[in-house]
Design an enzyme around this catalytic site. Structure first.
Site, mmCIF file in Angstrom:
data_model
loop_
_atom_site.group_PDB
_atom_site.id
_atom_site.type_symbol
_atom_site.label_atom_id
_atom_site.label_comp_id
_atom_site.label_asym_id
_atom_site.label_seq_id
_atom_site.Cartn_x
_atom_site.Cartn_y
_atom_site.Cartn_z
ATOM 1 N N TRP A 1 -0.138 49.288 39.717
ATOM 2 C CA TRP A 1 -1.009 50.277 40.368
ATOM 3 C C TRP A 1 -2.285 50.458 39.573
ATOM 4 O O TRP A 1 -3.400 50.428 40.113
ATOM 5 C CB TRP A 1 -0.278 51.622 40.474
ATOM 6 C CG TRP A 1 -0.940 52.629 41.367
ATOM 7 C CD1 TRP A 1 -0.581 52.959 42.648
ATOM 8 C CD2 TRP A 1 -2.085 53.439 41.051
ATOM 9 N NE1 TRP A 1 -1.442 53.927 43.142
ATOM 10 C CE2 TRP A 1 -2.367 54.239 42.179
ATOM 11 C CE3 TRP A 1 -2.896 53.570 39.937
ATOM 12 C CZ2 TRP A 1 -3.411 55.148 42.216
ATOM 13 C CZ3 TRP A 1 -3.962 54.474 39.965
ATOM 14 C CH2 TRP A 1 -4.204 55.249 41.100
ATOM 15 N N ASP B 1 4.837 44.851 35.252
ATOM 16 C CA ASP B 1 4.979 44.864 36.712
ATOM 17 C C ASP B 1 4.344 43.613 37.322
ATOM 18 O O ASP B 1 3.132 43.437 37.263
ATOM 19 C CB ASP B 1 4.296 46.135 37.236
ATOM 20 C CG ASP B 1 4.443 46.328 38.728
ATOM 21 O OD1 ASP B 1 5.128 45.516 39.377
ATOM 22 O OD2 ASP B 1 3.877 47.317 39.250
ATOM 23 N N CYS C 1 2.350 50.423 47.660
ATOM 24 C CA CYS C 1 2.829 51.306 46.603
ATOM 25 C C CYS C 1 4.164 51.907 47.025
ATOM 26 O O CYS C 1 4.369 52.231 48.199
ATOM 27 C CB CYS C 1 1.809 52.421 46.361
ATOM 28 S SG CYS C 1 2.397 53.706 45.232
ATOM 29 N N GLY C 2 5.077 52.048 46.073
ATOM 30 C CA GLY C 2 6.412 52.557 46.376
ATOM 31 C C GLY C 2 6.419 53.955 46.945
ATOM 32 O O GLY C 2 7.420 54.396 47.521
ATOM 33 N N ASN D 1 9.385 58.115 36.567
ATOM 34 C CA ASN D 1 9.122 59.566 36.577
ATOM 35 C C ASN D 1 7.711 59.762 37.138
ATOM 36 O O ASN D 1 6.765 60.081 36.426
ATOM 37 C CB ASN D 1 9.201 60.128 35.162
ATOM 38 C CG ASN D 1 10.604 60.093 34.569
ATOM 39 O OD1 ASN D 1 10.958 60.949 33.771
ATOM 40 N ND2 ASN D 1 11.420 59.123 34.939
ATOM 41 N N PRO E 1 4.041 60.253 38.841
ATOM 42 C CA PRO E 1 3.045 61.284 39.131
ATOM 43 C C PRO E 1 2.860 61.513 40.631
ATOM 44 O O PRO E 1 2.178 62.465 41.027
ATOM 45 C CB PRO E 1 1.762 60.727 38.511
ATOM 46 C CG PRO E 1 2.210 59.706 37.539
ATOM 47 C CD PRO E 1 3.455 59.117 38.128
ATOM 48 N N THR F 1 4.533 55.907 35.392
ATOM 49 C CA THR F 1 3.749 54.726 35.737
ATOM 50 C C THR F 1 2.276 54.838 35.357
ATOM 51 O O THR F 1 1.708 53.921 34.784
ATOM 52 C CB THR F 1 3.845 54.436 37.243
ATOM 53 O OG1 THR F 1 3.731 55.673 37.955
ATOM 54 C CG2 THR F 1 5.148 53.748 37.586
#
Length: 531
Positions: A102, A183, A221-222, A380, A382, A450
């Protein structure tokens, strides 16, 4: 290897060839060797893979020994993070770096800021791995250089006790080099493309590669909508490609993190190939949302599959994607994870929509019924509103327990009005212990954020801009940045030293002796920060 042994080895090397090398000092060469103990990215990958494997075994024995990382988008950010960890905790043990696709997309692409959809240059990711390790190696060189200067001063003063202490400290020196969880998104293409890119990752120093089961050309994006997964065999081909890349390059214990986005992905691009009832392709297809079809009413262009002796029409969108049945996400996650672990993956990543220990544990327990030592890398993120999520969790738990909730409005729980209430305090306590609790209860071996440094850079810049361009003027920088750096002991306040000026001075002295023109003299303004 000890400092004295390194000097002995350097002396032997010089003696072998250097009958006329009178200007080359063995101790200087030894110091340079110690300051650059990692010659290549492969040296780093092999070293950090062993660290990570040992940490995984330690976690299996004791869940309190979970590991952590923060995402870093620049070598300097990663360097300062590890310097801070050594300063505050005295060790880097259990602390890694995370490299977020990302943040590469948003901050490191030549196209400019991009969304997390794998549109950035694929080689920008291994370039960032190399950059991170360049800065970490420089942190080693800088810190050891300082110890060597202290050692010289102790020897010059005839201080045997301090000399012995410093030699021991140099021999026991802990490097800033730590594992990077890197990643690779969905592999940036087919399995061959994944293999080629994985080799670049590993050659740059990555011992751990994270890959997800989305399609490369539809990757999202997840935490966004529109995610599309691939059949298991397609994903396994990429896992095998990464494993072969590790083996080819001699990093036999390299770590693969298999990420599943199935919890939030309601679409697939392909119907899986199936040969026998109950095989992995058949299981994947069993989640498709289908309507039973009368053979007499088959429409032009319909795609049909057979299921339990019936002719079924999978629901196909205008995008030519196929839809999964609602409510099947957790079942698909469990199948994904078991299949990945049984076919070459080492760790799992389940992308969830909220940080809920019960939800995560429910899936992990099902996975562990088949693969007992399954463990997670967990985001965890944002993208979660942590304050709101945990206040809602506390509200719901207390309401279910029969507490009087008259003083709380569930629709307003984000309000500052609740910050000092019992509910707000309990929610913050659960946030504080989330990593410890979920490591124990939900199989999470590695906790990461991330893109935290994306947000910290934005926040600190906003604070400085607000003050500096406002009434505070220069005081905004002095009070908000420099004075805090000095009083909190940040080495970076001496920015010339941090950038390598003292290391450069040492080299000048090695190369030119008394003729060296060094930057760190009496008139260097960095001396104002020596106290």
């Amino acid at each position: 290897m000890t400092y004295s042994q390194t000097i002995t080895d350097a002396r032997a090397a010089i003696g072998s060839f250097g009958q006329n090398w009178d200007g080359i000092q063995p101790e200087s060469a030894a110091r340079m060797r110690l300051q650059n103990r990692f010659r290549t990215g492969l040296d780093i990958a092999r070293y950090t893979a062993k660290i990570m494997r040992a940490d995984m075994a330690a976690y299996d024995a004791d869940t309190a020994k979970y590991t952590q990382s923060l995402g870093c988008w620049h070598g300097f950010i990663g360097q300062q993070k590890m310097i801070a960890i050594k300063k505050h905790f005295g060790t880097t043990k259990g602390r890694y770096l995370y490299l977020s696709g990302w943040m590469v997309a948003a901050l490191r692409s030549e196209f400019g800021p991009l969304p997390d959809q794998s549109m950035h240059e694929k080689t920008s990711v291994p370039a960032l791995i190399e950059e991170l390790y360049t800065f970490l190696r420089q942190a080693d060189a800088r810190e050891l250089g300082g110890l060597f200067r202290e050692l010289d001063a102790a020897k010059a003063a005839g201080d045997a006790v301090n000399t012995h202490r410093l030699l021991h400290k140099i021999d026991d020196y802990q490097t800033h080099i730590v594992p990077i969880v890197a990643d690779i998104d969905a592999g940036f293409g087919n399995a061959e493309a994944t293999y080629l890119l994985a080799k670049k990752f590993i050659e740059a120093g990555a011992c751990c590669i994270q890959i997800e089961n989305q399609v490369s050309d539809e990757k999202q994006c997840g935490h966004q909508d529109g995610k599309v997964t691939v059949p298991h065999e397609d994903f396994l081909a990429k896992i095998r490609a990464v494993r072969y890349a590790f083996l080819e390059l001699g990093v036999d214990d390299g770590v693969i993190v298999a990420r599943t986005d199935s919890l939030g992905a309601g679409l697939t691009k392909q119907i899986a190939v199936t040969h026998t009832p109950g095989d992995i392709g058949d299981q994947y297809n069993s989640f498709l949302d289908c309507d039973e079809v009368d053979p007499a009413n088959v429409g032009h262009g319909d795609v049909l599959i057979s299921r339990d002796g019936k002719l079924m029409r999978p629901k196909r969108l205008a995008s030519n994607l196929f839809q999964f049945r609602p409510g099947t996400g957790e079942d698909r996650v469990v199948l994904d994870c078991i299949n990945s672990l049984q076919n070459g993956a080492d760790l799992l990543w389940i992308e969830t929509e909220k940080p809920h220990i019960g939800q995560i544990a429910g899936m992990v327990n099902r996975i562990r019924a088949v693969v007992p030592h399954a463990k997670l890398v967990y985001n965890n993120s944002p993208s979660f509103n942590w304050t709101l999520n945990f206040r809602q969790q506390v509200y719901d738990a207390w309401a279910a327990e029969g507490h009087n909730m008259a003083n709380y409005d569930r629709s307003r729980l984000m309000s500052v009005d609740y910050d000092t209430t019992d509910l707000g305090i309990e929610a913050d306590l659960r946030i504080r212990t989330f990593q410890r609790d979920s490591a124990r209860e939900a199989g999470i071996f590695h906790h990461l954020i991330t893109l935290p440094t994306y947000h910290t850079a934005a926040l600190s810049t906003d604070n400085l801009a607000k003050g500096y361009f406002g009434e505070a003027g220069m005081l905004a920088y002095v009070e908000g940045v420099q004075r805090r750096e000095i009083r909190e002991g940040l080495a970076c306040v001496r920015h010339q030293n941090m950038a390598g000026s003292d290391v450069g001075d040492d080299h000048k002295e090695y190369f030119a002796g008394d003729a060296a023109l060094k930057a760190g003299g009496a008139h260097n303004t960095m001396n104002q920060f020596a106290a």
